[in-house]
Every structure is written in C-alpha cells, then in structure tokens.
Write a protein that holds these residues in place. Sequence first.
Motif, PDB file in Angstrom:
ATOM      1  N   THR A 191      29.582 -21.814 -11.690  1.00 44.10           N
ATOM      2  CA  THR A 191      29.984 -21.395 -10.349  1.00 44.10           C
ATOM      3  C   THR A 191      29.101 -20.242  -9.880  1.00 44.10           C
ATOM      4  O   THR A 191      28.299 -19.716 -10.657  1.00 44.10           O
ATOM      5  CB  THR A 191      31.433 -20.895 -10.378  1.00 44.10           C
ATOM      6  OG1 THR A 191      31.494 -19.812 -11.290  1.00 44.10           O
ATOM      7  CG2 THR A 191      32.391 -21.997 -10.806  1.00 44.10           C
ATOM      8  N   GLU A 192      29.288 -19.852  -8.634  1.00 45.38           N
ATOM      9  CA  GLU A 192      28.556 -18.696  -8.087  1.00 45.38           C
ATOM     10  C   GLU A 192      28.724 -17.463  -8.966  1.00 45.38           C
ATOM     11  O   GLU A 192      27.776 -16.744  -9.268  1.00 45.38           O
ATOM     12  CB  GLU A 192      29.090 -18.356  -6.681  1.00 45.38           C
ATOM     13  CG  GLU A 192      28.608 -19.245  -5.557  1.00 45.38           C
ATOM     14  CD  GLU A 192      27.128 -19.075  -5.269  1.00 45.38           C
ATOM     15  OE1 GLU A 192      26.648 -17.903  -5.199  1.00 45.38           O
ATOM     16  OE2 GLU A 192      26.420 -20.101  -5.147  1.00 45.38           O
ATOM     17  N   GLU A 193      29.977 -17.288  -9.412  1.00 43.33           N
ATOM     18  CA  GLU A 193      30.317 -16.135 -10.240  1.00 43.33           C
ATOM     19  C   GLU A 193      29.530 -16.138 -11.548  1.00 43.33           C
ATOM     20  O   GLU A 193      28.965 -15.138 -11.972  1.00 43.33           O
ATOM     21  CB  GLU A 193      31.808 -16.184 -10.575  1.00 43.33           C
ATOM     22  CG  GLU A 193      32.604 -15.036 -10.012  1.00 43.33           C
ATOM     23  CD  GLU A 193      34.085 -15.255 -10.265  1.00 43.33           C
ATOM     24  OE1 GLU A 193      34.490 -15.083 -11.439  1.00 43.33           O
ATOM     25  OE2 GLU A 193      34.793 -15.607  -9.299  1.00 43.33           O
ATOM     26  N   ASP A 194      29.518 -17.344 -12.148  1.00 46.46           N
ATOM     27  CA  ASP A 194      28.761 -17.490 -13.393  1.00 46.46           C
ATOM     28  C   ASP A 194      27.303 -17.109 -13.184  1.00 46.46           C
ATOM     29  O   ASP A 194      26.681 -16.462 -14.018  1.00 46.46           O
ATOM     30  CB  ASP A 194      28.834 -18.937 -13.892  1.00 46.46           C
ATOM     31  CG  ASP A 194      30.241 -19.291 -14.367  1.00 46.46           C
ATOM     32  OD1 ASP A 194      30.954 -18.349 -14.768  1.00 46.46           O
ATOM     33  OD2 ASP A 194      30.588 -20.487 -14.323  1.00 46.46           O
ATOM     34  N   THR A 230      25.905 -15.033 -11.009  1.00 47.36           N
ATOM     35  CA  THR A 230      25.683 -13.580 -10.932  1.00 47.36           C
ATOM     36  C   THR A 230      25.823 -12.937 -12.302  1.00 47.36           C
ATOM     37  O   THR A 230      25.083 -12.010 -12.638  1.00 47.36           O
ATOM     38  CB  THR A 230      26.708 -12.901  -9.992  1.00 47.36           C
ATOM     39  OG1 THR A 230      27.643 -13.867  -9.547  1.00 47.36           O
ATOM     40  CG2 THR A 230      26.028 -12.242  -8.830  1.00 47.36           C
ATOM     41  N   LYS A 231      26.766 -13.453 -13.070  1.00 42.42           N
ATOM     42  CA  LYS A 231      26.991 -12.918 -14.395  1.00 42.42           C
ATOM     43  C   LYS A 231      25.730 -13.120 -15.270  1.00 42.42           C
ATOM     44  O   LYS A 231      25.266 -12.209 -15.961  1.00 42.42           O
ATOM     45  CB  LYS A 231      28.198 -13.622 -15.033  1.00 42.42           C
ATOM     46  CG  LYS A 231      28.972 -12.725 -15.976  1.00 42.42           C
ATOM     47  CD  LYS A 231      30.197 -13.447 -16.507  1.00 42.42           C
ATOM     48  CE  LYS A 231      30.544 -12.952 -17.890  1.00 42.42           C
ATOM     49  NZ  LYS A 231      31.391 -13.912 -18.605  1.00 42.42           N
ATOM     50  N   LYS A 285      22.732 -13.554 -14.232  1.00 42.01           N
ATOM     51  CA  LYS A 285      21.637 -12.713 -13.721  1.00 42.01           C
ATOM     52  C   LYS A 285      21.750 -11.279 -14.259  1.00 42.01           C
ATOM     53  O   LYS A 285      20.775 -10.704 -14.762  1.00 42.01           O
ATOM     54  CB  LYS A 285      21.657 -12.698 -12.195  1.00 42.01           C
ATOM     55  CG  LYS A 285      20.397 -12.080 -11.618  1.00 42.01           C
ATOM     56  CD  LYS A 285      20.389 -12.033 -10.110  1.00 42.01           C
ATOM     57  CE  LYS A 285      19.131 -11.338  -9.656  1.00 42.01           C
ATOM     58  NZ  LYS A 285      19.288 -10.652  -8.391  1.00 42.01           N
ATOM     59  N   SER A 286      22.978 -10.744 -14.182  1.00 43.94           N
ATOM     60  CA  SER A 286      23.117  -9.354 -14.619  1.00 43.94           C
ATOM     61  C   SER A 286      22.906  -9.228 -16.131  1.00 43.94           C
ATOM     62  O   SER A 286      22.384  -8.229 -16.613  1.00 43.94           O
ATOM     63  CB  SER A 286      24.481  -8.779 -14.217  1.00 43.94           C
ATOM     64  OG  SER A 286      25.506  -9.577 -14.748  1.00 43.94           O
ATOM     65  N   ASN A 292      26.903 -20.284 -20.357  1.00 43.35           N
ATOM     66  CA  ASN A 292      26.573 -21.139 -19.213  1.00 43.35           C
ATOM     67  C   ASN A 292      25.082 -21.395 -19.023  1.00 43.35           C
ATOM     68  O   ASN A 292      24.685 -21.999 -18.035  1.00 43.35           O
ATOM     69  CB  ASN A 292      27.135 -20.582 -17.897  1.00 43.35           C
ATOM     70  CG  ASN A 292      28.649 -20.732 -17.840  1.00 43.35           C
ATOM     71  OD1 ASN A 292      29.186 -21.762 -18.266  1.00 43.35           O
ATOM     72  ND2 ASN A 292      29.317 -19.720 -17.346  1.00 43.35           N
TER      73      ASN A 292
END
Lengths: 232, 299
Positions: B71-74, B76-77, B79-80, B150
């Motif tokens: 998901t989008e959230e995954d 960003t996670k 990436k960080s 992921n």
Amino acid sequence: MEFIKMTNVEKVYKTGVTAIYGLNLHIKKGDFAFIIGASGSGKSTLIKMLYREERPSKGEILIGGVNVGKLRNRKVYKLRRKLGIVFQDFKLLPKLTVFENVAFALEMYGLPKSEIRQKTLKAIELVGLKEKAKSYPHQLSGGEQQRVSIARAIVNSPKLLICDEPTGNLDPDTSMEIMKVLEVINNLGTTIIVVTHDRDIVNKLKKRVILLDKGRLKKDYEKGTYDKNEKL
Amino acid sequence: MRNFRILARNVRDGFKNVFRNFSLAFASISCITVTLVIVAASIVGSWNVQNFTKLIRDDFTIVVFVQNKATEEDLTKIKSEIETIKNVESIDFKSKKEVMDEMKKSSQTFNNVMSSWDETENPLDDTYQVRVKNDEKISETADRIKKIENVESVKYGEGMVESMVSIFKIIRYILIIMVVGLIVVTAFLIVNTIKITIFSRQEEIEIKRLVGASNMSIKQPFIIEGLIIGTLGSIIPIIITIYGYSILYEKTGGKIFSQFIKLVKPFPFSLYVSGILLLIGVIVGMYGSSKAVRKYLKI
C-alpha cells in the motif's frame, strides 16, 4: 710575530702512507719562504694542509691564530678568503677573460660591482697585465697566464700567498719575472710560501729555504740557497 | 644585500651556463623532454580512466522491486527504511504505471498487450532506484534492502558490477604506479645526465672552492641551471599535451571505443596537466643538479 705555527704535525693518508712526520715550523708575518724537496718529500701535503685541502692527522696548525685542522668543511671558505693560492697549471677558467677570471673570486663573495672593478684593476695592474684585461687565457703566454692567476690570488689582499710550483711550466726568464712579481707582493706585506723545484730562482732570490726530506724537516736556512749536494 | 648580490649573480650565471654549455644542457633537456612526454601520456590516460570510472560508477543503481500488494503506507515505510542505510546517496521512486508507460513506448508488442490492462490489473511492481555512495559496498547495501518488509527483490547487476569495480581499481593502481615510477626514473636519468654535464665542469667547481666560495654560492648557479633545464625540457611535452589532446578530443568527438567511454574536456584539463609537467620538470631538474653537484663539494 708568528703567523704560521705548526706543532708536531703528522699526516697519514687513508692508504696508510705517512707523508709528514712530526713537523715543527714557524713562519713570521711578511716572510718569504721556499719549500723544497724531492718528489714525495711531503711538500704538496704540507701546503695542502695550509689551505685545508687536507687535515693533519696529528698536531696543530695555526694560521693567524686559527686552528686550521679543526675547521669544518662548511667553514673552509672563510679561511680560503684570507689566503691566495697559485698553482703550477694556473687553473684559469678558459671561457672568462683576464678581468673576469680575477673578478671571479670577489663576485663569489658578493661585493658591490664598483668595489670589484676597482680591486680587480688594481691587482691586474700590479702583475703588469693592464693591457690584456680583455684577453682570454688561450691568447696569453704561460707567464702571462700565471700572472693572471697571481692577480686572482691577491685580489682580495690576502695575508698569505701560497704558490705550488708557480714556475713549473715556465722557461727560466719567465720564471724570474714571476718571482719578481711575487717579491713586489711580498714587499707590500703579504707572507709568501713557494713550493718549487727550480734551483735557479731559489739561489737568485736568497730567501728562507725549508728543505723537506721524506716527510721530515731536514734543513731550514734563513737566507739559503739550493744546496748542490742535496739530491732533488 | 650581499646575499642578494650573490643570488643575482648566480641567476645570471645559471642562464649563461645553460647557453655556454648548450650541447651538454641539450642532453639533459632532451632527457627531460622524452620522459615528460611519456609522463604526460600516462597522466592523461590515468586521469581519463579515473574520469570514466567515476561516470560509470555514478550510474550504478540498485533497483528495488516492491511487492505488488504493497500500500501507499508500505511504500513510505520502505523509503524511510532505505534512507536509514548509511551507504545510500539518493532514492528515486518509479511507480508501476511509469514503468508500464516506459515499457509501452519501448516496443509495439508490449504496447499491444499492456493497453488491455486497466489501472488495478497492472502486474508490474513499484520500484525505487537507489544510488549508493560507495559502490564497493553495493552488494552489502542491496542485501540489507532485500530484508526490508514488502520488498519483493533487488537487482543491481550482481557479479558484473563487482568485477567492473575491481577491474577499475586495478587499472587505477597500475596507472598510478606507472606515473610514480616514471617520475622516479626521470629523476634518476636526469641526475645522471646532469652528473655528466657537471663532470666536465669539475675544474670550475674546484677553482670556486679554492678561491673561497661557500658551498651555497657554488651550488646555487647549478640549481638555477637545473630549473632552467627543467623548464626548457617541459616546453615540448606541454605543447604536445595541449595541442595533441585537443586534436584527439576533436577527432574522436570526446568518445573512444564506445559511447560509454567519455574523454575529459580538453580545457582546463590540459592546462592542469601542463602545470603538473612543468612542476615535475622544474623540481626534477633542480633536484638533479643539486644532487649531482653535491658529489664535488666537501660538505
């Protein structure tokens, strides 16, 4: 006054050859002395120690109070500036004129140009080569070349003039001329030591004669001549 | 004042000596010229290798494929988390739609097949393009990224990248050793050539010593001579470098063998190289002279 004082001087070369044995010699200021002796008698070694080309192995050599043997290599030039040396083979630089050859030494000391010029001309005049100042050594006769080298030796008004066989390459007449030049310089107060083989000039000049034999001082005549009985 | 006069005189003499003994000086000058030409070639070569190594290395990228279901959230996670890795220089995101568009453009077949997909059906993965700071540690970094949740897989041209890195490393070392070796050989050659030229002037040195010249004032003109010889010796190599390299660059259009290997632009590069050559010439000339004349001085 003692100008040169040699005490128990001994010289042993690295090869193990002993050239000078326990030599004691005093030369006064203003003296004119001949050093004579057969080949291998130690004449050259003796004067080489005077201008510190060689160091004595033992003993002490004082020139004007300075212990020459203890002088460091880096400081030798200071001694050399106070004495003049003349060689049998003149040692002139062929690419420089008479004037340049004489001025050469003074330039090395960094004197101002006007002073160099004045002193150089004076020295050249004293040896009688004023007319030939612009000539090159190869354009001069042997006697003239030797006069150039004398001019170079005296240009800085040294207290001591050391001559190593100065007439060795010259004919008798020219040799006498050179000796006359040396006498003039001597009369101006310079102490002169001449190493020579030349019987005639020694006998004619009647100066002090120091005879070396196999590294030892054999005779020291005040107003001597070349003893005919001496094998030289 | 006295020292200044001696220096001025020695500078004058240095020049005089070079021209008076020109045939001998010429030997030293040619020796410097020949070796500096070779030095120039190796510097130009190693600089260029260095340059295209850097260009190729800059292109090294780790492609991170994110699982399709993420998901989008995954995203960003992920990436960080990638950002926390020290060796990471930059991260670029490429969505599966972008990837698809690129692929469509690249071939007609892809276009035909993919055009039938709709938004949700896209089976491709979102990707991150990760650039690393130190490419020697690229595999290590890739492994760490792989372990992140992921992340489907990572690709960085395994094997090929590592072997290229090590080959470049070897090439660079060889060239550096060549340049250093050449400089040492040049110095040695020049010391010997100058020794021969000074040998013929032993008498001059001897006379100087006898009339009471200090060691420094004897050495100085020779050192200045070395400086002049070094400068003269570097003229031809400098001309060859500046003109030769510009011509090479023009003729090849800045690329040799392939599009891959780009040459460094001639300016100001060739001027830098010229500066280095002049410096080497001067230092080696001065060092050679002073070393050679030392032999004749009792220090």
